[in-house]
Every structure is written in C-alpha cells, then in structure tokens.
Design a protein around this motif. Structure first.
Motif, PDB file in Angstrom:
ATOM      1  N   LYS A 112       1.046  -1.197   0.084  1.00 16.40           N
ATOM      2  CA  LYS A 112       0.099  -0.074  -0.118  1.00 16.40           C
ATOM      3  C   LYS A 112       0.780   1.134  -0.032  1.00 16.40           C
ATOM      4  O   LYS A 112       2.107   1.141   0.445  1.00 16.40           O
ATOM      5  N   PRO A 113       0.481   2.368  -0.428  1.00 14.64           N
ATOM      6  CA  PRO A 113       1.144   3.593  -0.495  1.00 14.64           C
ATOM      7  C   PRO A 113       1.699   3.791   0.688  1.00 14.64           C
ATOM      8  O   PRO A 113       1.015   3.901   1.711  1.00 14.64           O
ATOM      9  N   GLY A 114       2.913   4.346   0.535  1.00 15.42           N
ATOM     10  CA  GLY A 114       3.607   4.600   1.844  1.00 15.42           C
ATOM     11  C   GLY A 114       4.060   3.527   2.968  1.00 15.42           C
ATOM     12  O   GLY A 114       4.740   3.741   3.779  1.00 15.42           O
ATOM     13  N   GLY A 115       3.620   2.417   2.318  1.00 16.02           N
ATOM     14  CA  GLY A 115       3.893   1.208   3.027  1.00 16.02           C
ATOM     15  C   GLY A 115       5.548   0.753   3.161  1.00 16.02           C
ATOM     16  O   GLY A 115       6.514   1.583   2.190  1.00 16.02           O
ATOM     17  N   THR A 116       6.222  -0.209   3.538  1.00 18.54           N
ATOM     18  CA  THR A 116       7.675  -0.409   3.681  1.00 18.54           C
ATOM     19  C   THR A 116       7.736  -1.341   2.387  1.00 18.54           C
ATOM     20  O   THR A 116       7.008  -2.159   1.949  1.00 18.54           O
ATOM     21  N   LYS A 117       9.047  -1.136   1.580  1.00 21.49           N
ATOM     22  CA  LYS A 117       9.227  -2.007   0.506  1.00 21.49           C
ATOM     23  C   LYS A 117       9.485  -3.418   1.086  1.00 21.49           C
ATOM     24  O   LYS A 117      10.094  -3.516   2.015  1.00 21.49           O
ATOM     25  N   LEU A 118       8.921  -4.420   0.057  1.00 18.14           N
ATOM     26  CA  LEU A 118       9.257  -5.836   0.389  1.00 18.14           C
ATOM     27  C   LEU A 118      10.558  -6.342  -0.044  1.00 18.14           C
ATOM     28  O   LEU A 118      11.118  -5.797  -1.014  1.00 18.14           O
TER      29      LEU A 118
END
Length: 131
Positions: free
Chosen positions: A44-50
């Motif tokens: 989701k936008p603003g989330g942590t890169k996987l």
C-alpha cells in the motif's frame, strides 16, 4: 560542460575483481541474465518496501528468457542467498561468473518456483543481434 557533476561508483571489491581480470586475461567478465529489475513496491502507498527484486523487462533470447523467467516475477533467492533488493541479484550474478548453472527462487503470483539459469557474458546478446 555537459558531464559536469555526473559520476558513478562501483563497490571496491568489484573494482578489484575487474582489475585482476584485466591483468590476468586482458579483459573483464560481465555476467548477466538479461533482465531489468526494480525494488518490490509496498503493498500500500507509504508502506515498507518488500524484500526481493521484481523483473520489469526481459531481453529476448537472453538467459532469463530462455530459463523461463517472466515480467512481474519476484526474485527472492539466488544461489542460496536471500535477495533484499536488485543490487543483491547483480552482486550474486557477478560473483558467480558465466557459463555455470545458477539457481533462482522466484514468486510468481501465488507460486514459489525454482529455476536454473546460466549467466552469459554481456557481449553474448550483442553478438546474437549482429548476426
């Protein structure tokens, strides 16, 4: 001038490896599988890169194409090393060299797959297109 302020950096271990190859063989090896990679975007936008590296482009006729990789696949492990970002993939391929099978673990939608690819010299693709 036009190049003012532009620069690039490569890790010192890679620079040493290239220098040693130039001294020993007169040329340096540039292993590749023929992909363009990017970081895995957050859910989701603003989330942590996987973790991992997502394939954005595959060179037709290159090792990735011939080995069954697809655009959108997420590379999670190469040669037993967990992949956190695209740089990890490049470093593992560089350290492995060419012409030897290398195991890739990928996520494709909801599947976990293991594929074997054989990295080739960067010039391999160029020679294929000049024929």
């Amino acid at each position: 001038g036009p190049g003012a302020g532009l620069g690039f950096a490569i890790p010192i271990n890679r620079a040493r490896s290239i220098a040693e190859q130039l001294v020993e063989k007169g040329k340096a090896s540039h292993p590749m599988i023929g992909v363009s990679l990017s970081a895995v975007p957050p859910k989701k936008p603003g989330g942590t890169k996987l973790p991992g590296a997502i394939i954005r482009y595959i060179v037709p006729g290159g090792p990735a194409d011939l080995g069954g990789l697809q655009i959108g696949d997420v590379i999670t492990n190469v040669g037993g090393k967990t992949i956190n970002n695209p740089t990890d993939v490049v470093m593992k391929i560089n350290s492995h060299g060419t012409e030897n099978p290398l195991q890739f673990e990928i996520k494709r939608e909801n599947l976990l797959l293991t594929l074997i690819l054989i990295p080739r010299e960067m010039m391999f693709l160029r020679s294929r297109y000049e024929e």
